[in-house]
Design an enzyme around this catalytic site. Structure first.
Site, PDB file in Angstrom:
ATOM      1  N   ARG A  29       0.958  -1.089  -0.129  1.00  0.00           N
ATOM      2  CA  ARG A  29      -0.048  -0.233  -0.320  1.00  0.00           C
ATOM      3  C   ARG A  29       0.609   1.716   0.360  1.00  0.00           C
ATOM      4  O   ARG A  29       1.388   1.525   1.482  1.00  0.00           O
ATOM      5  CB  ARG A  29      -1.435  -0.256   1.468  1.00  0.00           C
TER       6      ARG A  29
ATOM      7  N   HIS B  44      -3.745   5.068   4.499  1.00  0.00           N
ATOM      8  CA  HIS B  44      -5.353   4.657   3.853  1.00  0.00           C
ATOM      9  C   HIS B  44      -5.999   5.020   2.926  1.00  0.00           C
ATOM     10  O   HIS B  44      -6.670   4.118   1.771  1.00  0.00           O
ATOM     11  CB  HIS B  44      -5.910   3.908   5.437  1.00  0.00           C
TER      12      HIS B  44
ATOM     13  N   TYR C 144       2.429   5.432  11.948  1.00  0.00           N
ATOM     14  CA  TYR C 144       2.901   3.877  11.863  1.00  0.00           C
ATOM     15  C   TYR C 144       3.517   3.201  12.095  1.00  0.00           C
ATOM     16  O   TYR C 144       3.650   2.019  11.418  1.00  0.00           O
ATOM     17  CB  TYR C 144       1.045   3.374  12.494  1.00  0.00           C
TER      18      TYR C 144
HETATM   19  C1  LIG Z   1     -17.400  -3.063   9.089  1.00  0.00           C
HETATM   20  C2  LIG Z   1     -15.840  -2.719   9.615  1.00  0.00           C
HETATM   21  N1  LIG Z   1     -15.359  -1.824   9.746  1.00  0.00           N
HETATM   22  C3  LIG Z   1     -14.959  -0.990  10.057  1.00  0.00           C
HETATM   23  C4  LIG Z   1     -14.364  -0.436   8.809  1.00  0.00           C
HETATM   24  C5  LIG Z   1     -13.428   0.997   8.772  1.00  0.00           C
HETATM   25  N2  LIG Z   1     -12.404   0.267   7.480  1.00  0.00           N
HETATM   26  C6  LIG Z   1     -12.166   0.830   6.718  1.00  0.00           C
HETATM   27  S1  LIG Z   1     -11.118  -0.181   5.938  1.00  0.00           S
HETATM   28  C7  LIG Z   1     -10.525  -0.631   7.017  1.00  0.00           C
HETATM   29  C8  LIG Z   1      -9.533  -1.459   7.064  1.00  0.00           C
HETATM   30  C9  LIG Z   1      -9.498  -2.228   5.944  1.00  0.00           C
HETATM   31  O1  LIG Z   1      -8.216  -3.467   5.563  1.00  0.00           O
HETATM   32  P1  LIG Z   1      -8.291  -4.758   5.063  1.00  0.00           P
HETATM   33  O2  LIG Z   1      -9.425  -4.451   4.554  1.00  0.00           O
HETATM   34  O3  LIG Z   1      -6.672  -5.468   5.224  1.00  0.00           O
HETATM   35  O4  LIG Z   1      -7.964  -3.573   3.534  1.00  0.00           O
HETATM   36  P2  LIG Z   1      -6.888  -2.292   3.002  1.00  0.00           P
HETATM   37  O5  LIG Z   1      -7.781  -1.597   3.110  1.00  0.00           O
HETATM   38  O6  LIG Z   1      -5.920  -2.763   3.658  1.00  0.00           O
HETATM   39  O7  LIG Z   1      -7.155  -2.763   1.294  1.00  0.00           O
HETATM   40  C10 LIG Z   1     -11.430  -0.196   7.923  1.00  0.00           C
HETATM   41  C11 LIG Z   1     -10.784  -0.432   9.506  1.00  0.00           C
HETATM   42  C12 LIG Z   1     -15.298  -0.388   8.109  1.00  0.00           C
HETATM   43  N3  LIG Z   1     -14.592  -0.124   7.015  1.00  0.00           N
HETATM   44  N4  LIG Z   1     -15.589  -1.445   7.984  1.00  0.00           N
END
Ligand SMILES: Cc1ncc(C[n+]2csc(CCOP(=O)(O)OP(=O)(O)O)c2C)c(N)n1
Ligand SMILES: [Mg+2]
Lengths: 328, 328
Positions: free
Chosen positions: B247, B251, B260
């Site tokens: 990434r 985020h 972090y």
């Molecule tokens: C049910 C839920 N809880 C919390 C969030 C907030 N949130 C958005 S993206 C994310 C992290 C997602 O991580 P990952 O699945 O590894 O995908 P990445 O963003 O790293 O591609 C979080 C905690 C959300 N969108 N949905």
């Protein structure tokens, strides 16, 4: 006494409570190193360690369900749901488990836990970072639902929620986090859950609200006074469950005109309950029909600025609705 | 659709297509950050570093037939499935012409019926069940379509992931589960999300193949995805694919990853950038040179400029449309 933001008040209260009660643990998504996506828990892991302030896997049912177990077994967990919109994977744990455990065990078990979640819109958050979720939980006996409007109330209500022997849903408006400032005493104090607060005295009309829209109502009330000569009282419910029925009836009897303001969708929103209570207990004190100003009945708040504005309850919209009612 | 085997003797035409989509995804993504810094796009969530995985995987499907449930990072996937750059930018600007939601959802919450892109939300992992359901319908109707769900590794901790993979495997459904593992769920590193090194290991618990692939290599990704798609189309059931990616950005535009991730870690990651890496590989194979590169960059820049112009010229949604489409 310090002046601080709503967000700082949440953080400093958590810090003060964690210093005095070693049973408190905090966990949720990104609450540790990152200090939460809004920075509410910033610095808490550094002070209290990874055992008491933990990053959890991305799974809300697990966050709340394990907090229930930990609460039953002697801790005081304060799980964080990153956005109130993402509380629904944990709905089963909150509603079927946390809320019903004391009743179903005939009083043998309790769940002293505070689920914190940022709610509300007007921040370009679109459908899934803007929702107001209080009505879902206010419907459920066994839960308490707290929605502070000011930094002062945050502190007293959060401390009471942590001391409470039952599960509390503590909803913080993310628009308030940095925009609302106020004085907060240094020493610890408790505001009982179920005690509303008259945030502004008035004689012509009552505006009843909770959470962020209390602040919008105060802005509107000022404009009503200055531009229209209307004296509006603003009652802040502070907690929607338990509900301060006496305060609702007192302001109704005082002004005879009630506008109920909330950001959630109109239909089935908590304003319907407030309205019903007034109709049942104070009908003959009313000089005008009860009015509700709330979000429209669409599934959630859209993103585009035109649509978001059309959805949001704003000080101007409150002003216009209140003026209309005052002139009834 | 090129159907040649590319492992030992990569097909230059296919590699050129891959590179075009990777560069388009990258340059379009970079444009959205510029719009964000200019205050014209309030929110950006980025696919930078995921392009090889997204493009390599998407090219293994037949967009005329197959069905995709992408997640917010999947710019490369939706471009391959036929969403135009102009449509993408219109979403970032919350325009009425945004095909995903008419400006209702946050940017990158993709959806496009004509392009077989199923509408998605913010709560992570929900789309895993939808893709399982579209595959159920394809099977029931005797159609040859294969469905795909894309998601991050953090999202595999949700109950929906477990329930979807189990259901799909029990019913031998034509669905591919594609995890873009970038090692982080916002700030939470993989070791705090799960106690295993590879998400693909979870496949065993559901009785389906699980494969971990270098997600910075679009050819390897294509090969693995093609094998899974062929298997699904032949009626042999679902697969779980894990693509290890980086990434390259925070985020989202609301995040600050310096809080972090160390500068060293960020620098090391940048050296793995899949776009220049793939370019070097093509140069080594003698199928790419500076002239081709300049030509491509110029063409794509024009495409991105044109997309921005088209999107900016479009109207914001009329506030009167707020109440539309609550019911059909
Ligand atoms: C049910 C839920 N809880 C919390 C969030 C907030 N949130 C958005 S993206 C994310 C992290 C997602 O991580 P990952 O699945 O590894 O995908 P990445 O963003 O790293 O591609 C979080 C905690 C959300 N969108 N949905
Ligand atoms: Mg991730």
């Amino acid at each position: 006494m310090a002046v601080m933001t709503y967000l700082e008040s949440v953080r400093e209260t958590l810090r003060q409570e964690m210093r005095r009660d070693p049973r408190i643990i905090i966990y949720g998504e990104d609450v540790g190193v990152r200090g939460g996506v809004f920075r509410v828990t910033e610095g808490l892991q550094a002070e209290f360690g990874e055992e008491r302030v933990m990053d959890s896997p991305l799974a809300e049912a697990a966050i709340v369900g394990t907090a229930i177990g930990a609460a039953i077994n002697g801790l005081r967990p304060i799980p964080e749901i990153q956005f109130a919109d993402f509380i629904f994977p944990a709905f089963n744990q909150i509603v079927e488990e946390a809320a019903r455990i004391r009743y179903r065990s005939n009083g043998d078990f309790g769940v002293p836990m505070v689920v914190r979640a940022p709610y509300g819109g007007g921040i370009h958050g679109a459908l899934y970072h803007s929702q107001s979720v209080e009505a879902f939980f206010a419907h459920v006996p066994g839960l308490k639902v707290v929605m502070p409007a000011t930094p002062y109330d945050v502190k007293g209500l959060l401390a009471s929620s942590i001391e409470d022997e039952d599960p509390v849903i503590f909803l913080e408006h993310k628009g308030a986090y940095r925009s609302i400032r106020g004085e907060v005493p240094d020493e610890r104090y408790l505001i009982p859950l179920g005690s509303a607060d008259v945030k502004r005295q008035g004689t012509d009309i009552s505006i009843i609200s909770w959470g962020m829209t209390v602040n919008f109502s105060l802005t509107a009330a000022q404009k009503l006074e200055q531009e229209d000569g209307v004296s509006a009282e603003v009652l802040d419910l502070r907690t929607v469950r338990p509900l301060d029925v006496d305060a609702i009836l007192a302001t109704t009897k005082k002004t005879g005109k009630v506008l109920i303001v909330y950001e959630d969708n109109l239909t089935g929103g908590f304003g319907g309950e407030v309205s019903a209570i007034i109709a049942e207990h104070a009908l003959f004190d009313l000089d005008a029909p009860i009015r509700r100003l709330a979000g429209p009945d669409v599934p959630a708040m859209p993103y585009a600025p035109t649509l978001e504005h059309a959805f949001m309850v704003t000080p101007d919209k409150i002003h216009d609705a209140a003026l209309n009612l005052a002139r009834f | 659709m090129p159907r040649t085997r590319v492992k030992n003797a990569p097909d230059p035409e296919l590699m050129h297509r891959m590179y075009y989509y990777m560069v388009l995804a990258r340059m379009l993504d970079e444009r959205t950050w510029i719009l964000n810094r200019q205050g014209r796009a309030p929110f950006v969530i980025s696919g930078q570093g995921h392009e090889a995985a997204q493009v390599g995987a998407a090219l293994a499907f037949d967009p005329e037939v197959d069905i995709v449930c992408p997640y917010y990072r999947d710019l490369g996937v939706v471009l391959v499935f036929g969403m135009t750059p102009g449509e993408v930018v219109s979403g970032h600007l919350g325009r009425s012409t945004d095909p995903s939601s008419g400006g209702r959802q946050m940017p990158s919450h993709w959806g496009h019926r004509a392009r077989h892109i199923i509408t998605g939300s913010s709560p992570v992992a929900t789309q895993i069940l939808h893709a399982t359901g579209t595959a159920l319908a394809s099977k029931a109707r005797g159609e040859k379509a294969v469905s795909a769900a894309f998601f991050g590794e953090g999202s595999t901790n949700q109950g929906d992931f477990h329930e979807g993979l189990n259901f799909a495997s029990v019913h031998k459904l034509p669905v591919i589960f594609i995890c873009e593992n970038n090692g982080y769920a916002i700030s939470v590193p993989q070791r705090k999300q799960m106690a295993i090194a590879n998400v693909a290991a979870r496949a065993q618990g559901y009785g389906m193949p699980g494969v971990t692939v270098d997600g910075l290599d679009p050819v390897a990704v294509y090969e693995a995805t093609k094998a899974a798609v062929d298997r699904a189309r032949a009626g042999d059931g679902p697969s779980l694919l894990e693509f290890k990616v980086v990434r390259l950005t925070a985020h989202s535009s609301d995040d600050d990853d310096k809080s972090y991730r160390s500068p060293e870690e960020l620098a090391a990651m940048r050296r793995e950038d899949p776009v220049p890496r793939f370019k070097s590989r093509m140069e080594e194979l003698g199928i790419w040179d500076d002239a081709k590169e300049q030509d491509l960059r110029k063409r794509v820049r024009e495409e991105v400029d044109q997309a921005t112009r088209v999107a900016e010229a479009a109207s914001l949604p009329d506030p009167d449309t707020l109440l539309l489409h609550v019911y059909g």
